[in-house]
Design a protein around this motif. Structure first.
Motif, mmCIF file in Angstrom:
data_model
loop_
_atom_site.group_PDB
_atom_site.id
_atom_site.type_symbol
_atom_site.label_atom_id
_atom_site.label_comp_id
_atom_site.label_asym_id
_atom_site.label_seq_id
_atom_site.Cartn_x
_atom_site.Cartn_y
_atom_site.Cartn_z
ATOM 1 N N GLY A 160 0.810 -1.214 0.000
ATOM 2 C CA GLY A 160 0.000 0.000 0.000
ATOM 3 C C GLY A 160 0.839 1.256 0.000
ATOM 4 N N THR A 161 2.055 1.177 -0.506
ATOM 5 C CA THR A 161 2.949 2.332 -0.566
ATOM 6 C C THR A 161 3.713 2.326 -1.878
ATOM 7 N N SER A 162 3.949 3.508 -2.422
ATOM 8 C CA SER A 162 4.674 3.625 -3.694
ATOM 9 C C SER A 162 6.167 3.372 -3.537
ATOM 10 N N MET A 163 6.660 3.377 -2.298
ATOM 11 C CA MET A 163 8.081 3.189 -2.003
ATOM 12 C C MET A 163 8.951 4.240 -2.693
ATOM 13 N N THR A 164 8.378 5.430 -2.881
ATOM 14 C CA THR A 164 9.152 6.531 -3.445
ATOM 15 C C THR A 164 9.756 7.355 -2.311
ATOM 16 N N SER A 165 10.733 8.176 -2.659
ATOM 17 C CA SER A 165 11.390 9.000 -1.643
ATOM 18 C C SER A 165 10.495 10.168 -1.271
ATOM 19 N N GLY A 166 10.882 10.871 -0.242
ATOM 20 C CA GLY A 166 10.074 11.968 0.281
ATOM 21 C C GLY A 166 10.135 11.930 1.791
ATOM 22 N N PHE A 167 9.024 12.156 2.437
ATOM 23 C CA PHE A 167 8.999 12.149 3.897
ATOM 24 C C PHE A 167 8.729 10.729 4.402
ATOM 25 N N LYS A 168 9.628 9.844 4.004
ATOM 26 C CA LYS A 168 9.576 8.434 4.389
ATOM 27 C C LYS A 168 10.993 8.002 4.729
ATOM 28 N N SER A 169 11.110 6.927 5.519
ATOM 29 C CA SER A 169 12.425 6.332 5.714
ATOM 30 C C SER A 169 12.907 5.772 4.380
ATOM 31 N N GLU A 170 14.207 5.812 4.173
ATOM 32 C CA GLU A 170 14.776 5.346 2.916
ATOM 33 C C GLU A 170 14.557 3.845 2.740
ATOM 34 N N VAL A 171 14.270 3.434 1.511
ATOM 35 C CA VAL A 171 14.202 2.011 1.199
ATOM 36 C C VAL A 171 15.604 1.435 1.358
ATOM 37 N N PRO A 172 15.757 0.349 2.121
ATOM 38 C CA PRO A 172 17.106 -0.147 2.425
ATOM 39 C C PRO A 172 17.835 -0.674 1.195
ATOM 40 N N LYS A 173 19.114 -0.382 1.144
ATOM 41 C CA LYS A 173 19.954 -0.881 0.046
ATOM 42 C C LYS A 173 20.432 -2.291 0.389
ATOM 43 N N GLY A 174 20.516 -3.132 -0.621
ATOM 44 C CA GLY A 174 21.044 -4.473 -0.426
ATOM 45 C C GLY A 174 20.019 -5.512 -0.044
ATOM 46 N N ALA A 175 18.813 -5.095 0.317
ATOM 47 C CA ALA A 175 17.761 -6.046 0.675
ATOM 48 C C ALA A 175 16.960 -6.429 -0.561
ATOM 49 N N ALA A 176 16.403 -7.634 -0.553
ATOM 50 C CA ALA A 176 15.428 -7.991 -1.573
ATOM 51 C C ALA A 176 14.197 -7.118 -1.371
ATOM 52 N N LEU A 177 13.609 -6.636 -2.454
ATOM 53 C CA LEU A 177 12.476 -5.715 -2.366
ATOM 54 C C LEU A 177 11.217 -6.360 -2.919
ATOM 55 N N ALA A 178 10.135 -6.226 -2.166
ATOM 56 C CA ALA A 178 8.825 -6.711 -2.594
ATOM 57 C C ALA A 178 7.819 -5.591 -2.428
ATOM 58 N N GLN A 179 6.767 -5.628 -3.237
ATOM 59 C CA GLN A 179 5.805 -4.529 -3.205
ATOM 60 C C GLN A 179 4.427 -5.019 -3.605
ATOM 61 N N CYS A 180 3.420 -4.531 -2.882
ATOM 62 C CA CYS A 180 2.025 -4.733 -3.260
ATOM 63 C C CYS A 180 1.362 -3.374 -3.363
ATOM 64 N N ASN A 215 8.076 -0.630 -9.610
ATOM 65 C CA ASN A 215 9.369 -0.206 -10.174
ATOM 66 C C ASN A 215 9.431 1.297 -10.431
ATOM 67 N N ARG A 216 8.668 2.060 -9.696
ATOM 68 C CA ARG A 216 8.620 3.504 -9.946
ATOM 69 C C ARG A 216 9.933 4.183 -9.593
ATOM 70 N N GLU A 217 10.502 3.820 -8.467
ATOM 71 C CA GLU A 217 11.789 4.402 -8.064
ATOM 72 C C GLU A 217 12.816 3.334 -7.723
ATOM 73 N N HIS A 218 12.336 2.146 -7.364
ATOM 74 C CA HIS A 218 13.223 1.046 -6.993
ATOM 75 C C HIS A 218 12.803 -0.205 -7.757
ATOM 76 N N ARG A 219 13.782 -0.900 -8.327
ATOM 77 C CA ARG A 219 13.484 -2.144 -9.025
ATOM 78 C C ARG A 219 13.179 -3.232 -8.006
ATOM 79 N N ILE A 220 11.975 -3.792 -8.072
ATOM 80 C CA ILE A 220 11.566 -4.770 -7.075
ATOM 81 C C ILE A 220 11.845 -6.193 -7.560
ATOM 82 N N ASP A 221 11.957 -7.090 -6.590
ATOM 83 C CA ASP A 221 12.205 -8.501 -6.885
ATOM 84 C C ASP A 221 10.928 -9.329 -6.874
ATOM 85 N N TYR A 222 9.952 -8.912 -6.061
ATOM 86 C CA TYR A 222 8.685 -9.633 -5.954
ATOM 87 C C TYR A 222 7.557 -8.608 -5.944
ATOM 88 N N GLY A 223 6.509 -8.881 -6.706
ATOM 89 C CA GLY A 223 5.411 -7.928 -6.768
ATOM 90 C C GLY A 223 4.057 -8.609 -6.748
#
Length: 544
Positions: A269-289, A297-305
């Motif tokens: 339920g989040t776009s995972m874009t930058s702004g007034f959010k904690s940074e998306v961690p580097k080096g972790a596998a990324l998943a998004q719903c 894949n708007r700002e970060h290339r995800i591994d699972y969607g």
């Protein structure tokens, strides 16, 4: 019936019993005759903000509506609509428009042309006979997919044009929800269960989907720690042992430590874009719903969607987790519950002196502690303004129920919180509603306290008055030192009283709680309240 009467009947059919507006729009009277109450704001941006706050608390089930005149009305509303678009809030905007014969002649501000970039859809009704069709299209876009504002311009002659009664027909729009592909859910859950330190980041989409219970169940079955974005704050109870708290520009120690070590980060339920959010961690596998493909894949290339409504997808994930776990919930074998409790204890102990501060001028953290000691958090909706009120309140105000906190910050216009609070109170009149704003924000929007007074919408506005725009003297040090450019002034309690609100000025720590109690009592009597607190310049925020 006229076109305006047809629109009024459609709004009524869609469940609306009030709307915010600014005058010189013939539709206002047609809606009032139909039984809908007009809330007349002091300036258009605030009117949009009021509709925005209503939609957030009603979760998009009933959509907030704002009506404004063509030209200057549409111009002045622009900032509020831009903020709603940035924060993905569904609101219906109904500006007046020039007669069809003069469309495109440049006689006034062109809503169609100028609003395209900050709405999901903007169109013009070119015939009264098409009103049911086009209003249905507007509501369909408001209720389906990623939320956002929709605008439908009503030319003056279309509003007055007659429609035969027998030609009018309208059925309210039913929202439809979709789930994700089963194989996408399977792969995402499998990867999460195999990871060593997964973290879920819950955004505003969880609130819109009313999916908090499903999120709790999934977290408990998989023993996965959960943080929320600023906009998603209250989607997961911060009283829960798996809660990491809020991850905004300022954040909890638990969020900071877990983002350093996570190997699987799942944003739902989040776009995972930058702004007034904690940074998306580097080096972790990324998943998004998310509900729409546009945020994948708007700002970060995800591994699972997984694309779909957060509530539907979370139910799919719960069932998939149960299947993969053989019908038995995981134990806390990683010790996350103990570790989260340990970090929370350290974090709160570090900040406790701020909350107990006896300083004069007041610490804003002491102000927050005293408010929390008076109101019932489970029966309260609280919001903030941008800047330091947001950064200082967001990590520490502990939420236990969905939609008890309106977090925002994708655009950050000063003065936004007051309109949100008014709209929230209309949406849920049994709740205590509190807005925290700075003195600069009050200068932007404070006159709409009178809107709350006149409309008998009892909210509490707490002004943190430190006499400056905090931190901005760093950007214009010479101008501030020589000309006092950054020094603000005003007796905001007197302004609040002059606008008809119950008002007090607080200068001593022991005065805060009694003043808030009197404000709550004024609200019970139907009267809005303004509590001005004289605070120190405080730039200390929770960032690690």
């Amino acid at each position: 019936m006229t076109g305006n009467e047809a629109i009024a009947k459609i709004l009524k059919a869609e469940g609306l019993d009030w709307f915010s507006c600014f005058p010189h729009h013939p539709l206002i009277d047609a809606c009032a005759i139909e039984g809908m109450r007009p809330i007349l704001c002091r300036q258009e941006r605030a009117g949009v903000n009021i509709a925005d706050g209503f939609s957030r608390i009603r979760n998009g089930n009933t959509i907030g509506v704002f009506m404004m005149q063509m030209g200057p009305g549409a111009e002045n509303a622009f900032g509020g609509v831009a903020q709603a678009y940035a924060d993905s809030v569904p609101i219906l905007l109904l500006p007046g428009g020039p007669p069809r014969s003069r469309t495109g002649a440049g006689l006034a501000f062109e809503s169609m042309e100028n609003y395209r970039g900050i709405t999901k859809w903007v169109s013009n009704v070119n015939s009264a006979a098409r009103i049911p069709e086009m209003m249905g299209r507007a509501y369909s876009l408001l209720k389906q997919g990623k939320p956002g504002p929709v605008m439908l311009e009503i030319p003056g002659d279309v509003g007055e044009e007659e429609i035969p009664d027998e030609a009018f027909g309208y059925t309210p729009v039913k929202p439809f929800k979709s789930g994700a592909a089963p194989e996408d859910v399977r792969d995402l859950v499998s990867a999460l269960l195999k990871s060593e330190c997964p973290v879920i980041s819950a955004g505003q989409g969880v609130l819109y989907a009313e999916a908090s219970d499903a999120l709790i169940e999934f977290a408990e079955w998989t023993k996965t720690p959960v943080m929320t974005t600023l906009a998603g704050k209250s989607a997961f109870p911060e009283t829960h042992p798996l809660s990491l708290g809020t991850g905004a520009a300022s954040h909890s120690l638990m969020v900071a430590e877990y983002l350093k070590k996570t190997d699987f980060f799942f944003g739902i339920g989040t776009s995972m874009t930058s702004g007034f959010k904690s940074e998306v961690p580097k080096g972790a596998a990324l998943a998004q719903c998310v509900i729409g493909h546009g945020d994948i894949n708007r700002e970060h290339r995800i591994d699972y969607g997984a694309v779909g409504d957060a509530g539907v997808v979370l139910r799919q994930m719960v069932e998939e987790a149960k299947r993969q776990l053989g019908g038995r919930p995981r134990t806390d074998e990683r010790g996350d519950i103990v570790e989260i409790a340990r970090l929370k204890k350290i974090w709160l102990a570090e900040w406790e002196p701020q909350f107990q501060s006896d300083e004069v001028p007041l610490s804003p953290y002491r102000v927050f502690r005293e408010i929390a000691g008076v109101v019932d958090g489970r029966r309260t909706i609280i919001t903030h303004d941008s800047g330091y009120p947001r950064e200082q309140l967001a990590p520490f105000w502990e939420t236990a129920t969905p939609r008890s906190y309106i977090g925002w910050g994708a655009s950050t216009q000063l003065g936004y919180g007051l309109g949100l609070a008014i709209g929230a109170k209309i949406a849920d009149p049994e709740k205590q509603v509190v807005n925290i704003m700075g003195d600069a924000a009050f200068g932007m929007a404070g006159l709409d306290v009178e809107t709350a007074v006149r409309s008998e919408i009892p909210i509490i506005t707490v002004v943190l008055n430190n006499g400056v725009m905090t931190h901005y003297d760093h950007h214009m040090a010479y101008a501030s030192e020589r000309w006092g450019s950054n020094r603000l002034g005003g007796d905001y309690a007197a302004v609040g009283a002059g606008l008809g609100a119950y008002a007090e000025k607080v200068t001593e720590p022991e005065q805060i709680a009694p003043a808030i109690r009197r404000a709550v009592e004024a609200n019970r009597e139907g009267r809005p309240a303004v509590i001005e607190t004289i605070t120190k310049v405080e730039e200390h925020t929770s960032r690690y």
